[in-house]
Scaffold this active site. Structure first.
Site, short mmCIF file in Angstrom:
data_model
loop_
_atom_site.label_atom_id
_atom_site.label_comp_id
_atom_site.label_asym_id
_atom_site.label_seq_id
_atom_site.Cartn_x
_atom_site.Cartn_y
_atom_site.Cartn_z
N ARG A 43 -29.91 66.53 -27.91
CA ARG A 43 -31.28 66.18 -28.27
C ARG A 43 -31.56 64.76 -27.78
O ARG A 43 -30.91 63.82 -28.23
CB ARG A 43 -31.47 66.29 -29.78
N HIS A 71 -40.31 59.42 -29.44
CA HIS A 71 -39.39 58.81 -30.40
C HIS A 71 -39.73 57.31 -30.41
O HIS A 71 -38.91 56.47 -30.06
CB HIS A 71 -37.93 59.09 -30.02
N GLU A 117 -40.05 61.98 -36.40
CA GLU A 117 -40.31 61.16 -37.58
C GLU A 117 -41.62 60.38 -37.50
O GLU A 117 -41.62 59.14 -37.47
CB GLU A 117 -39.17 60.18 -37.82
N ASN A 146 -34.77 65.62 -40.23
CA ASN A 146 -33.82 64.50 -40.20
C ASN A 146 -33.55 64.08 -41.63
O ASN A 146 -34.50 63.84 -42.39
CB ASN A 146 -34.37 63.30 -39.42
N TYR A 175 -30.95 61.60 -44.08
CA TYR A 175 -29.86 60.63 -44.21
C TYR A 175 -29.47 60.40 -45.66
O TYR A 175 -28.32 60.19 -45.98
CB TYR A 175 -30.27 59.30 -43.56
N GLU A 196 -31.25 65.41 -37.12
CA GLU A 196 -30.50 64.14 -37.25
C GLU A 196 -29.85 64.07 -38.61
O GLU A 196 -30.47 64.41 -39.62
CB GLU A 196 -31.42 62.90 -37.14
#
Ligand code: GBH
Length: 491
Positions: free
Chosen positions: A83, A126, A171, A304, A306, A383
């Protein structure tokens, strides 16, 4: 696999994609080569104090010149997919005319990937808007959405014959709220009206680009998969019996998750969000028909993830609504919309970013999406990864990173459990393939599964890369064995 970190054996769905991710501004370098001009990150990084250590994306990890070796490395790790993002400022440097040399770079990358048997997974945005467009207002200018669709068409013209998986935005929350309200990302504004305009115009840009790409692919009879990647963060009420904590969680969830999910998937902005932000210019930006343009059918949703945010609410002064302005440090909650919200510790381990490590949060999130959005397309975790301090190349040429290895293995396992619980997850991409330019943190924070020596630019796979390669190989063996069993059983 380091057995300390081995996840339980499990059978992954056939066709599950194992990959790794990067982004143009974070790895390419060659910021002013090959016809590329400034992106907003090149310009922002030159502002004193904007990026830790005064670091810039000028050279990054020089992927632009080392691309074939980097692809060879991906092949050695056994990645199914890579990606990456294309840089708008490389493809359309001044915001209007196309730079063929920029497209040629991505064309070579795609050929190299296909030659190595790796599926290219392309992201168009991005965060690196051409600075020339910023000078015309950037994402506060509705016209930028139309320029984005033109840029998408230019990239499709060069790569559409070989790239099947297209993501419009990575994002959008970060490039709107953090860039225009939090001020910590380019373009570095602290203006809530501008931030909400950026949100709406990025949504519109997504919808316009999806329609443009779908039309182009249909006209040429090509199979294309279109989607978007959102960063989704569970807002966990610190004390679920405390109404103030529940209210804080609602508000953060509206601003950080539902403001993105609902226009894109359902064609509406959440009513509670519209009320929360009614002092700011979101409603004023929405024109007749916009939400229909935005809510285009998509083929996948990239997630994504985290960390979670554990939130606690504090009473607002009488008669006020939460301001979206970031409150000054110290002791402030670090993000837009979080005035009167704090994030008390739950005692969980943390990464070098000070983000909680809580793999169960990823399982919860993936399962929740399927339950709350009946028309949810298949999910890909596009991600997930961790920065830890202390990655160094040892005398034996290794980089021992047990915490990152455990982080990845545990999150992959959480995805497996989400699938058991009914989530339709079809792939996983580790962030990131390489140590790289970590935005406002510069080169200080390392997310790579491959170490980069910033003096020599030498790449060294960390233990986490080797563990990930083993995990992929084992998952594939299991799929192959399962197929053999099915075949044997049907004879
Ligand atoms: C991703 O964003 C990016 O897509 C990628 O480019 C980047 O390198 C990677 O993550 C690692 O940072 O510190 O409390 O303010 C990360 C998404 C959204 C996660 C905001 C942190 C705020 C946490 N981020 N969130 S806080």
């Amino acid at each position: 696999m380091n057995t300390n970190h081995a996840a339980p054996e499990r059978h992954w769905p056939a066709g599950f994609i194992w990959g790794s991710a990067t982004a143009a501004a974070q790895i390419e370098g060659a910021a002013h080569e090959g016809g590329k001009e400034d992106s907003i990150w090149d310009a922002f990084a030159r502002l004193p104090g904007a990026v830790a250590g005064g670091d810039t994306p000028e050279r990054a990890v020089d992927h632009y010149h080392r691309m074939p070796d980097d692809v060879a490395l991906m092949k050695r790790l056994g990645l199914d997919s890579y990606r990456f993002s294309t840089s708008w400022a490389r493809v359309v440097p001044g915001g209007r005319s196309v730079n063929q040399e920029g497209l040629d770079f991505y064309s070579r990358l795609v050929d190299e990937l296909l030659g190595a048997g790796i599926l290219p997974w392309l992201t168009l945005y991005h965060w690196d808007l051409p600075q020339a467009l910023q000078e015309r207002g950037g994402w506060t200018n509705r016209d930028t959405a139309y320029r984005f669709a033109d840029y998408a068409e230019a990239v499709h013209g060069a790569l559409g014959d070989r790239v099947s998986h297209w993501t419009t935005f990575n994002e959008p929350l970060c490039s709107s709220l953090i860039g225009y309200i939090g001020g910590e990302h380019a373009p570095g504004l602290t203006d809530p009206d501008a931030g909400l305009a950026a949100v709406h115009h990025q949504h519109l840009a997504h919808g316009l680009a999806v329609q443009r790409l779908r039309g182009l692919a249909d006209a040429s009879g090509r199979d294309i998969r279109l989607g978007i990647t959102l960063n989704l963060t569970n807002a966990v009420p610190n004390d679920p019996s405390d109404p103030a904590d529940l209210e804080a969680a609602r508000r953060i969830d509206a601003l950080w998750n539902r403001m993105f999910l609902e226009p894109l998937l359902l064609g509406v902005y959440p009513a509670d969000l519209l009320d929360d932000v009614r002092d700011y210019g979101l409603a004023a930006r929405i024109q007749e028909g916009d939400l229909e343009q935005i809510a285009q059918p998509i083929d996948f949703l990239g997630v994504n993830h985290y960390h979670d945010d554990n939130v606690s609410g504090h009473p607002l002064p009488a008669g006020t609504r939460p301001s979206l302005k970031p409150t000054p440090k110290p002791g402030r909650s670090p993000f837009a919309g979080s005035e009167y919200v704090t994030m008390p510790s739950r005692g969980l381990p943390r990464t070098a970013m000070d983000w909680e490590v809580h793999p169960e949060g990823l399982r919860t999130l993936l399962v929740r999406l399927g339950r709350e959005y009946p028309n949810l397309p298949p999910l890909y975790v596009t991600e997930n990864g961790a920065a830890y301090d202390g990655d160094t190349v040892t005398d034996d040429g290794a980089v021992h990173d047990p915490e990152r290895t455990k982080y990845i293995v545990d999150h992959v396992d959480a995805i497996g459990r989400a699938i058991d619980d009914g989530a339709d997850v079809r792939g996983y991409f580790v962030w990131s393939l390489l140590d790289n330019f970590e935005w406002a943190w510069g080169y200080e924070k390392r997310f790579g599964i491959v170490h980069v020596d910033y003096a020599t630019l030498v790449r060294t796979p960390k233990d986490s890369a080797l563990a990930y390669a083993e995990l992929i190989a084992r998952a594939k063996t299991q799929v192959a064995e399962a197929k053999t069993r099915v075949a044997a059983a049907t004879i």
